[in-house]
Design a protein around this motif. Structure first.
Motif, PDB file in Angstrom:
ATOM      1  N   THR A 287       0.810  -1.220   0.000  1.00 57.65           N
ATOM      2  CA  THR A 287       0.000   0.000   0.000  1.00 57.65           C
ATOM      3  C   THR A 287       0.844   1.272   0.000  1.00 57.65           C
ATOM      4  OG1 THR A 287      -0.166  -0.069   2.415  1.00 57.65           O
ATOM      5  CG2 THR A 287      -1.928  -1.124   1.148  1.00 57.65           C
ATOM      6  N   GLN A 288       1.938   1.286   0.736  1.00 53.94           N
ATOM      7  CA  GLN A 288       2.690   2.529   0.904  1.00 53.94           C
ATOM      8  C   GLN A 288       3.602   2.857  -0.271  1.00 53.94           C
ATOM      9  OE1 GLN A 288       3.627   1.483   5.301  1.00 53.94           O
ATOM     10  NE2 GLN A 288       3.794   3.708   5.211  1.00 53.94           N
ATOM     11  N   PHE A 289       3.829   1.891  -1.148  1.00 55.80           N
ATOM     12  CA  PHE A 289       4.599   2.172  -2.360  1.00 55.80           C
ATOM     13  C   PHE A 289       3.703   2.332  -3.585  1.00 55.80           C
ATOM     14  CE2 PHE A 289       8.012   0.432   0.248  1.00 55.80           C
ATOM     15  CZ  PHE A 289       9.053   1.303  -0.055  1.00 55.80           C
ATOM     16  N   ALA A 290       2.403   2.208  -3.401  1.00 50.94           N
ATOM     17  CA  ALA A 290       1.475   2.174  -4.532  1.00 50.94           C
ATOM     18  C   ALA A 290       1.370   3.500  -5.274  1.00 50.94           C
ATOM     19  CB  ALA A 290       0.088   1.736  -4.066  1.00 50.94           C
ATOM     20  N   ASP A 347       0.679  -2.267 -12.181  1.00 50.78           N
ATOM     21  CA  ASP A 347       0.593  -3.370 -11.220  1.00 50.78           C
ATOM     22  C   ASP A 347       0.884  -2.877  -9.812  1.00 50.78           C
ATOM     23  OD1 ASP A 347       0.107  -5.065 -13.335  1.00 50.78           O
ATOM     24  OD2 ASP A 347       2.217  -5.580 -13.589  1.00 50.78           O
ATOM     25  N   VAL A 348       1.922  -2.060  -9.685  1.00 54.73           N
ATOM     26  CA  VAL A 348       2.295  -1.526  -8.375  1.00 54.73           C
ATOM     27  C   VAL A 348       1.187  -0.625  -7.834  1.00 54.73           C
ATOM     28  CG1 VAL A 348       3.974  -0.111  -7.125  1.00 54.73           C
ATOM     29  CG2 VAL A 348       4.747  -1.674  -8.923  1.00 54.73           C
ATOM     30  N   VAL A 349       0.657   0.228  -8.712  1.00 59.74           N
ATOM     31  CA  VAL A 349      -0.424   1.141  -8.293  1.00 59.74           C
ATOM     32  C   VAL A 349      -1.648   0.361  -7.846  1.00 59.74           C
ATOM     33  CG1 VAL A 349      -1.989   2.976  -9.057  1.00 59.74           C
ATOM     34  CG2 VAL A 349       0.414   3.011  -9.767  1.00 59.74           C
ATOM     35  N   ASN A 350      -1.894  -0.772  -8.476  1.00 58.85           N
ATOM     36  CA  ASN A 350      -3.068  -1.585  -8.140  1.00 58.85           C
ATOM     37  C   ASN A 350      -2.819  -2.545  -6.979  1.00 58.85           C
ATOM     38  OD1 ASN A 350      -5.310  -0.832  -9.760  1.00 58.85           O
ATOM     39  ND2 ASN A 350      -4.325  -1.730 -11.545  1.00 58.85           N
ATOM     40  N   LEU A 351      -1.777  -2.264  -6.195  1.00 57.61           N
ATOM     41  CA  LEU A 351      -1.505  -3.000  -4.948  1.00 57.61           C
ATOM     42  C   LEU A 351      -1.171  -4.466  -5.188  1.00 57.61           C
ATOM     43  CD1 LEU A 351      -4.425  -1.590  -2.725  1.00 57.61           C
ATOM     44  CD2 LEU A 351      -2.218  -0.549  -3.204  1.00 57.61           C
ATOM     45  N   ASP A 352      -0.535  -4.755  -6.329  1.00 54.59           N
ATOM     46  CA  ASP A 352      -0.128  -6.125  -6.597  1.00 54.59           C
ATOM     47  C   ASP A 352       1.153  -6.404  -5.815  1.00 54.59           C
ATOM     48  OD1 ASP A 352      -0.473  -8.604  -8.447  1.00 54.59           O
ATOM     49  OD2 ASP A 352       1.642  -8.059  -8.620  1.00 54.59           O
ATOM     50  N   LEU A 353       1.043  -7.199  -4.763  1.00 56.42           N
ATOM     51  CA  LEU A 353       2.161  -7.414  -3.847  1.00 56.42           C
ATOM     52  C   LEU A 353       3.356  -8.036  -4.555  1.00 56.42           C
ATOM     53  CD1 LEU A 353       3.425  -7.398  -1.047  1.00 56.42           C
ATOM     54  CD2 LEU A 353       2.242  -9.563  -0.577  1.00 56.42           C
ATOM     55  N   LYS A 354       3.122  -9.026  -5.394  1.00 57.21           N
ATOM     56  CA  LYS A 354       4.225  -9.708  -6.058  1.00 57.21           C
ATOM     57  C   LYS A 354       5.040  -8.719  -6.904  1.00 57.21           C
ATOM     58  CE  LYS A 354       3.256 -13.732  -7.834  1.00 57.21           C
ATOM     59  NZ  LYS A 354       2.829 -14.802  -8.784  1.00 57.21           N
ATOM     60  N   SER A 355       4.350  -7.830  -7.614  1.00 53.41           N
ATOM     61  CA  SER A 355       5.038  -6.839  -8.442  1.00 53.41           C
ATOM     62  C   SER A 355       5.858  -5.883  -7.586  1.00 53.41           C
ATOM     63  CB  SER A 355       4.018  -6.053  -9.279  1.00 53.41           C
ATOM     64  OG  SER A 355       3.334  -6.902 -10.164  1.00 53.41           O
ATOM     65  N   THR A 356       5.261  -5.440  -6.482  1.00 52.34           N
ATOM     66  CA  THR A 356       5.975  -4.521  -5.594  1.00 52.34           C
ATOM     67  C   THR A 356       7.209  -5.189  -4.991  1.00 52.34           C
ATOM     68  OG1 THR A 356       3.868  -3.439  -5.055  1.00 52.34           O
ATOM     69  CG2 THR A 356       5.727  -3.010  -3.582  1.00 52.34           C
ATOM     70  N   LEU A 357       7.077  -6.444  -4.599  1.00 53.62           N
ATOM     71  CA  LEU A 357       8.214  -7.166  -4.025  1.00 53.62           C
ATOM     72  C   LEU A 357       9.331  -7.331  -5.057  1.00 53.62           C
ATOM     73  CD1 LEU A 357       6.481  -9.988  -1.922  1.00 53.62           C
ATOM     74  CD2 LEU A 357       7.490  -7.844  -1.109  1.00 53.62           C
TER      75      LEU A 357
END
Length: 371
Positions: A287-290, A347-357
């Motif tokens: 959420t905080q990087f979205a 993907d990151v904006v849509n809170l996709d955890l795998k993409s953010t990781l």
């Protein structure tokens, strides 16, 4: 011998008037019956024209669909296509997605054609997805008002989609006319653009019956309409490679979810080591990087430079502004010598955890020893 009484001279004219009235009514009735028969015959002609190439199946159409002006055309879905399991699944997935997005609005969509044609639900859906408010009337009952609202909503949709190469396969008249094909094209485009957390069934096509009126006669043709190809495609025109190569995070999510918390803790420790210098702290990665702000600031800290504030949105409000921020952070990563991230900014904006990781782990790999 008394004379027989004379008949009243007014009787015959009165009788003639009565006969004329009866004939007039009969003529009017016959004319109405003839008109009704013409309409019925025209409707039957239309049904036969549509059904003839498709026997023994029939097309479920409304009578008005066969009352066409010269050169006018109507389209409808072949009933066999409506029964296709993949087509039914596509509709169900899209309805469930819309209801999930609009759950806080207490909106429940049951039938796409009936619930989306007037623009009300589409307005709420776009506002929620794009995180922006549209300047339209909340409730409109008249057809003119509905079309005006729909025009505003679709213009906003087109402003989002056209820069990414989408082909627009719908318009105000087709959506307001409850054309299911147009509505599905629109929803699939929105789902793909906003990277909806759903899996659309792949390679969904329907047979469409096109009825045209030429020189007073109805003509029909059958065309195949493609609604989806493959949901693994990255490019909006489905030009890029279809399936990305699996990596450690795919394996982690699929086979070792118990280790996921360990990875998240390690990455949180890493990013906070640097963000704490700005009195910022992360507790939730997805959420905080979205919105991209922390990503941009983190890159500046890791590479030891100040990022000019005019290059990104410090308090992004819309989906596009957030995507801009994440895209800008990706550019900074590439400037720092990293490969282009596998994840998409959306993907990151849509809170996709795998993409953010994936994004954060790449930073961790390169900068873990940076103080």
């Amino acid at each position: 011998m008394s004379a027989q009484p004379l008949r009243s001279p007014t009787l015959r004219p009165h009788r003639m008037k009565k006969e004329e009235s009866f004939l007039g009514k009969l003529g009017g009735t016959l004319a109405r019956k003839k008109k009704a028969k013409e309409v019925s015959d025209l409707q039957e002609e239309g049904k036969n024209a549509i059904n003839a190439p498709m026997n023994p199946s029939t097309v479920d159409i409304h009578p008005e669909d066969t009352l066409l002006e010269e050169n006018e055309e109507r389209t409808m879905i072949d009933p066999n296509s409506k029964e296709d399991p993949k087509f039914k699944e596509l509709i169900k997935v899209l309805i469930d997605w819309i209801n999930d997005v609009l759950v806080e609005e207490r909106i429940i969509v049951k039938q796409l054609e009936e619930d989306l044609y007037d623009g009300q639900v589409l307005q709420k859906l776009l506002e929620k997805l794009a995180d922006r408010k549209l300047n339209v009337a909340e409730v409109t009952q008249s057809e003119i008002g509905q079309k005006q609202k729909l025009q505003t909503v679709l213009e906003a949709v087109h402003d989002l989609l056209r820069p990414h190469g989408w082909t627009i396969k719908w318009n105000v008249d087709s959506i307001h006319g409850k054309n299911l094909i147009s509505i599905l094209h629109l929803l699939v485009a929105l789902a793909m653009h906003f990277r909806a957390p759903i899996r659309l069934p792949e390679h969904v096509s329907v047979q469409v019956v096109v009825v045209r009126k030429r020189e007073g006669l109805l003509q029909t043709t059958h065309v195949s309409e493609e609604l989806t190809t493959t949901t693994d495609c990255i490019d909006f025109n489905f030009l890029f490679p279809l399936k990305p190569e699996r990596d450690a995070f795919d394996t982690l999510f699929d086979h070792a979810p118990d280790k996921l918390s360990v990875v998240k803790k390690s990455l949180i420790t890493f990013v906070n080591k640097h963000l704490n210098k700005l009195n910022l702290e992360v507790t939730e990665l997805e959420t905080q990087f979205a919105d991209g702000v922390y990503l941009v600031l983190l890159m500046g800290l890791l590479e030891d430079y100040f990022v000019p504030l005019h290059n990104f949105y410090l308090t992004p409000e819309s989906f596009d502004q957030k995507v801009h921020n994440v895209s800008f952070a990706f550019e900074l990563m590439q400037d720092g010598g990293l490969k282009k991230p596998k994840a998409r900014p959306e993907d990151v904006v849509n809170l996709d955890l795998k993409s953010t990781l994936r994004v954060l782990y790449n930073l961790f790999t390169k900068y873990k020893n940076v103080e």
